[in-house]
Motif scaffolding. Structure first.
Motif, mmCIF file in Angstrom:
data_model
loop_
_atom_site.group_PDB
_atom_site.id
_atom_site.type_symbol
_atom_site.label_atom_id
_atom_site.label_comp_id
_atom_site.label_asym_id
_atom_site.label_seq_id
_atom_site.Cartn_x
_atom_site.Cartn_y
_atom_site.Cartn_z
ATOM 1 N N ALA A 61 0.825 -1.208 0.000
ATOM 2 C CA ALA A 61 0.000 0.000 0.000
ATOM 3 C C ALA A 61 0.861 1.260 0.000
ATOM 4 O O ALA A 61 0.587 2.220 -0.723
ATOM 5 N N ARG A 62 1.916 1.261 0.789
ATOM 6 C CA ARG A 62 2.790 2.432 0.854
ATOM 7 C C ARG A 62 3.527 2.648 -0.465
ATOM 8 O O ARG A 62 3.678 3.779 -0.930
ATOM 9 N N ALA A 63 3.998 1.567 -1.073
ATOM 10 C CA ALA A 63 4.707 1.697 -2.344
ATOM 11 C C ALA A 63 3.798 2.273 -3.424
ATOM 12 O O ALA A 63 4.214 3.126 -4.216
ATOM 13 N N LEU A 64 2.557 1.818 -3.457
ATOM 14 C CA LEU A 64 1.619 2.338 -4.453
ATOM 15 C C LEU A 64 1.312 3.809 -4.197
ATOM 16 O O LEU A 64 1.229 4.606 -5.131
ATOM 17 N N ALA A 65 1.158 4.171 -2.931
ATOM 18 C CA ALA A 65 0.828 5.556 -2.609
ATOM 19 C C ALA A 65 2.013 6.491 -2.836
ATOM 20 O O ALA A 65 1.876 7.557 -3.440
ATOM 21 N N ASP A 66 3.196 6.082 -2.360
ATOM 22 C CA ASP A 66 4.366 6.958 -2.440
ATOM 23 C C ASP A 66 5.022 6.945 -3.812
ATOM 24 O O ASP A 66 5.626 7.941 -4.216
ATOM 25 N N GLY A 67 4.945 5.827 -4.514
ATOM 26 C CA GLY A 67 5.605 5.725 -5.819
ATOM 27 C C GLY A 67 4.671 6.053 -6.954
ATOM 28 O O GLY A 67 4.717 7.134 -7.551
ATOM 29 N N MET A 68 3.784 5.116 -7.258
ATOM 30 C CA MET A 68 2.851 5.304 -8.362
ATOM 31 C C MET A 68 1.967 6.531 -8.159
ATOM 32 O O MET A 68 1.766 7.335 -9.080
ATOM 33 N N GLY A 69 1.451 6.690 -6.953
ATOM 34 C CA GLY A 69 0.562 7.822 -6.688
ATOM 35 C C GLY A 69 1.235 9.155 -6.907
ATOM 36 O O GLY A 69 0.655 10.072 -7.495
ATOM 37 N N ALA A 70 2.471 9.290 -6.442
ATOM 38 C CA ALA A 70 3.181 10.559 -6.587
ATOM 39 C C ALA A 70 3.451 10.883 -8.050
ATOM 40 O O ALA A 70 3.337 12.045 -8.478
ATOM 41 N N GLU A 71 3.788 9.874 -8.857
ATOM 42 C CA GLU A 71 4.102 10.129 -10.259
ATOM 43 C C GLU A 71 2.855 10.446 -11.073
ATOM 44 O O GLU A 71 2.857 11.354 -11.910
ATOM 45 N N ILE A 72 1.774 9.715 -10.823
ATOM 46 C CA ILE A 72 0.537 10.009 -11.544
ATOM 47 C C ILE A 72 0.006 11.374 -11.140
ATOM 48 O O ILE A 72 -0.519 12.128 -11.971
ATOM 49 N N ARG A 73 0.164 11.734 -9.877
ATOM 50 C CA ARG A 73 -0.340 13.015 -9.386
ATOM 51 C C ARG A 73 0.335 14.192 -10.091
ATOM 52 O O ARG A 73 -0.231 15.275 -10.197
ATOM 53 N N GLY A 74 1.547 13.995 -10.588
ATOM 54 C CA GLY A 74 2.250 15.073 -11.269
ATOM 55 C C GLY A 74 1.826 15.264 -12.710
ATOM 56 O O GLY A 74 2.242 16.230 -13.357
ATOM 57 N N ALA A 75 0.999 14.365 -13.243
ATOM 58 C CA ALA A 75 0.539 14.483 -14.624
ATOM 59 C C ALA A 75 -0.731 15.322 -14.690
ATOM 60 O O ALA A 75 -1.501 15.392 -13.732
ATOM 61 N N SER A 76 -0.945 15.939 -15.830
ATOM 62 C CA SER A 76 -2.169 16.696 -16.070
ATOM 63 C C SER A 76 -3.073 15.871 -16.977
ATOM 64 O O SER A 76 -2.617 14.899 -17.603
ATOM 65 N N PRO A 77 -4.354 16.213 -17.073
ATOM 66 C CA PRO A 77 -5.238 15.452 -17.976
ATOM 67 C C PRO A 77 -4.718 15.385 -19.404
ATOM 68 O O PRO A 77 -4.863 14.355 -20.072
ATOM 69 N N GLY A 78 -4.078 16.444 -19.874
ATOM 70 C CA GLY A 78 -3.536 16.436 -21.222
ATOM 71 C C GLY A 78 -2.346 15.523 -21.391
ATOM 72 O O GLY A 78 -1.947 15.217 -22.525
ATOM 73 N N ASP A 79 -1.755 15.075 -20.273
ATOM 74 C CA ASP A 79 -0.590 14.188 -20.343
ATOM 75 C C ASP A 79 -0.971 12.722 -20.529
ATOM 76 O O ASP A 79 -0.124 11.902 -20.855
#
Length: 283
Positions: A61-79
């Motif tokens: 759960a932590r890996a998904l939140a801290d890794g994947m979640g952080a990277e997806i959060r930096g994208a915009s809808p146009g990305d």
């Protein structure tokens, strides 16, 4: 004269051995104590395995939140490039720069204020995006990057125009880029923002290390495992609509990526940990 007869020695009842009844009672007691010890050890072992599974599920759960979640959060809808139940793919910046000045011949001087070097973007796929001065809209040119190199002239021009006022950026941050016409039909104006990006993909696939489970892969490499089968990506669109898959034309309407799944330990002793992660996109 006849030899005297010796009478057999009398047995002292206080010095006798164990009777059969006593031995049976002792064996029964030992069996009872042994059974209790085995039960306690087995209970402790089960507790340890359940606790180990809970820790492993928390790590997933932590890996998904801290890794994947952080990277997806930096994208915009146009990305966003692809949004399906088992795959989400988006443009991931490796360099961000501001256009300091334009030069004759379609060249531009750039100040690269942010860069990422260890993103595991193994694909040679690269692209460039440009946003005009005071504009929030990006123009994308996938599979195109301008030719650029470190330039002392670009450093002079950028510093003269106010880039890096604290004078902390190294000389490699200042570049002269050309061939803009090939991707954008013109050179970006001073004050524009430029991004060079790669493609980052998270995919849910059957695990190669833990049969019967699934894993999340980051650009083809196993990122986390173990997850129970049935894990999916979902997408929240404008208006509160949630879809399992989004057509290419509707990708700019996506506002959040949702991961729904259950993490489980390697021992299979503890209950799985259900997860619903709502990851808002950058706007």
């Amino acid at each position: 004269m006849s030899a005297p007869r010796l009478s057999p020695p009398e047995l002292d009842p206080g010095c006798g051995g164990f009777t059969l009844v006593e031995m049976l009672v002792a064996l029964a007691g030992a069996s009872l104590i042994g059974g209790l010890l085995i039960s306690i050890l087995a209970s402790q072992s089960r507790f340890h395995l359940r606790n180990e599974d809970a820790v492993h599920a928390s790590q997933i759960a932590r890996a998904l939140a801290d890794g994947m979640g952080a990277e997806i959060r930096g994208a915009s809808p146009g990305d966003l490039i692809l949004a399906t139940p088992d795959t989400v793919s988006f443009r991931f910046d490796v360099l961000r720069a501001v256009v300091c000045d334009t030069v004759s011949g379609g060249e531009a001087d750039l100040f690269a204020f942010d860069s990422v070097t260890a993103t595991n973007l193994r694909s040679p796929w690269r692209g460039t995006a440009v946003s005009g001065p005071y504009s929030a809209d990006w123009i994308y040119a996938d599979a195109f990057t301008p030719t650029s190199g470190v330039s002392a002239a670009a450093e002079t021009a950028c510093r003269a125009n106010g880039a890096d006022p604290a004078n902390r950026a190294p000389s490699r941050s200042f570049r002269r880029a050309r061939d803009w016409n090939a991707g954008f039909g013109g050179t970006p104006a001073p004050g524009s923002l430029a991004r060079v990006y790669g493609r980052l993909t998270y995919a849910i696939r059957p695990s190669t290390s833990d049969p019967g489970t699934v894993s999340v892969r980051r650009n083809g490499q196993e990122f986390v495992t173990r997850l129970e089968p049935g894990a999916v990506f979902e997408y929240g669109l404008v208006g509160g609509i949630v879809q399992a898959s989004v057509a290419a034309a509707d990708l700019p309407r996506v506002r959040q990526v949702r991961f729904v799944g259950t993490a489980t330990g390697r021992n299979g002793r503890g209950p799985g940990r259900p997860m619903v992660y709502v990851i808002p996109l950058h706007n």
